[in-house]
Structures are given as C-alpha cells and as structure tokens.
Design a protein around this motif. Structure first.
Motif, short mmCIF file in Angstrom:
data_model
loop_
_atom_site.label_atom_id
_atom_site.label_comp_id
_atom_site.label_asym_id
_atom_site.label_seq_id
_atom_site.Cartn_x
_atom_site.Cartn_y
_atom_site.Cartn_z
N ARG A 52 31.37 33.53 40.38
CA ARG A 52 32.21 34.64 40.83
C ARG A 52 32.51 34.51 42.32
N LYS A 55 34.90 31.54 42.79
CA LYS A 55 36.24 31.89 42.32
C LYS A 55 36.98 32.69 43.38
N GLU A 56 36.32 33.69 43.95
CA GLU A 56 36.98 34.51 44.96
C GLU A 56 37.28 33.70 46.21
N LEU A 59 40.18 31.07 44.82
CA LEU A 59 41.39 31.65 44.25
C LEU A 59 41.77 33.00 44.82
N GLN A 61 40.86 37.26 45.66
CA GLN A 61 40.41 38.42 44.91
C GLN A 61 41.27 38.63 43.68
N ASP A 62 40.72 39.39 42.72
CA ASP A 62 41.47 39.68 41.49
C ASP A 62 42.65 40.60 41.77
N ARG A 63 42.49 41.54 42.71
CA ARG A 63 43.56 42.49 43.05
C ARG A 63 43.83 42.44 44.53
N THR A 65 46.91 40.65 42.39
CA THR A 65 46.92 39.39 41.65
C THR A 65 47.54 38.29 42.51
N SER A 66 47.31 37.06 42.11
CA SER A 66 47.88 35.94 42.85
C SER A 66 49.40 36.02 42.86
N GLU A 68 51.19 38.80 42.77
CA GLU A 68 51.55 39.86 43.71
C GLU A 68 51.42 39.37 45.15
N ARG A 69 50.37 38.61 45.45
CA ARG A 69 50.20 38.06 46.81
C ARG A 69 51.32 37.08 47.12
#
Length: 104
Positions: A52, A55-56, A59, A61-63, A65-66, A68-69
């Motif tokens: 976890r 991943k952060e 990639l 953070q989850d929000r 989303t990629s 949206e970023r």
C-alpha cells in the motif's frame, strides 16, 4: 520477486526499491510455501501494508484518481499557454502601436 543473487532482504530491497512490498524468492525457493500461503489466505499477508505504501509512492493517492490529476494538469497547462499567448499578442500590439502611432 526473484532474488537470484540471494542477497540479504534489506540489501535487495535497497537496490530494488520496487521490491518493498514483494515477497522475495531465493534460488532454492525456500520461501515458496510461505508465499503460496499468503496468496491463498490474503488476510495473512504480512506484505500488504508495504505494498500500500509503495503503491501510493509510485502511483499516487487513490483520490483524486490518476485521470482526475491528469485532467487537472492538462487544464492548468492549457490555461498557462492561453495566458502566455495573450501576453505575447498584447506585446505585439503595443509594439505595432508604438512604431507607427496607430494600430495596423
């Protein structure tokens, strides 16, 4: 992840930072039963917290989303390009007015 040179775990993870959340498999595959147990019973997966974090780090953070970023970055870049183009056009207009005393 294959640790083909049988390095100590800490050394291998330092050399290959993406191995932070991976199970390291030595040449003799001595850890294979442990790895298979964790796959069969994900609640007993001691490497999950490390994955976890990795991943952060890799990639994001989850929000948001990629996507949206990415959209926000493209919009910001487009806005900057529009502002720079307007500034260049404004400077060109001032130069034309200054040289002849009139526009055109």
């Amino acid at each position: 992840m294959a640790n083909a040179n049988d390095l100590p775990d800490e050394d291998f993870r330092a050399a290959c930072t993406t191995a932070g959340g991976a199970y390291l498999l030595d040449r003799a595959c001595t850890r294979l039963p442990e790895i298979l147990d964790s796959v069969r019973e994900p609640r007993r997966d001691p490497m999950a917290p490390e994955r976890r974090v990795l991943k952060e780090c890799v990639l994001g953070q989850d929000r948001p989303t990629s996507m949206e970023r990415f959209d926000a970055a493209v919009s910001a870049l487009a806005g900057k390009a529009t502002a720079e183009q307007a500034e260049r056009l404004g400077e060109g207009l001032r130069v034309a007015v200054g040289v002849s005393g009139r526009v055109g």
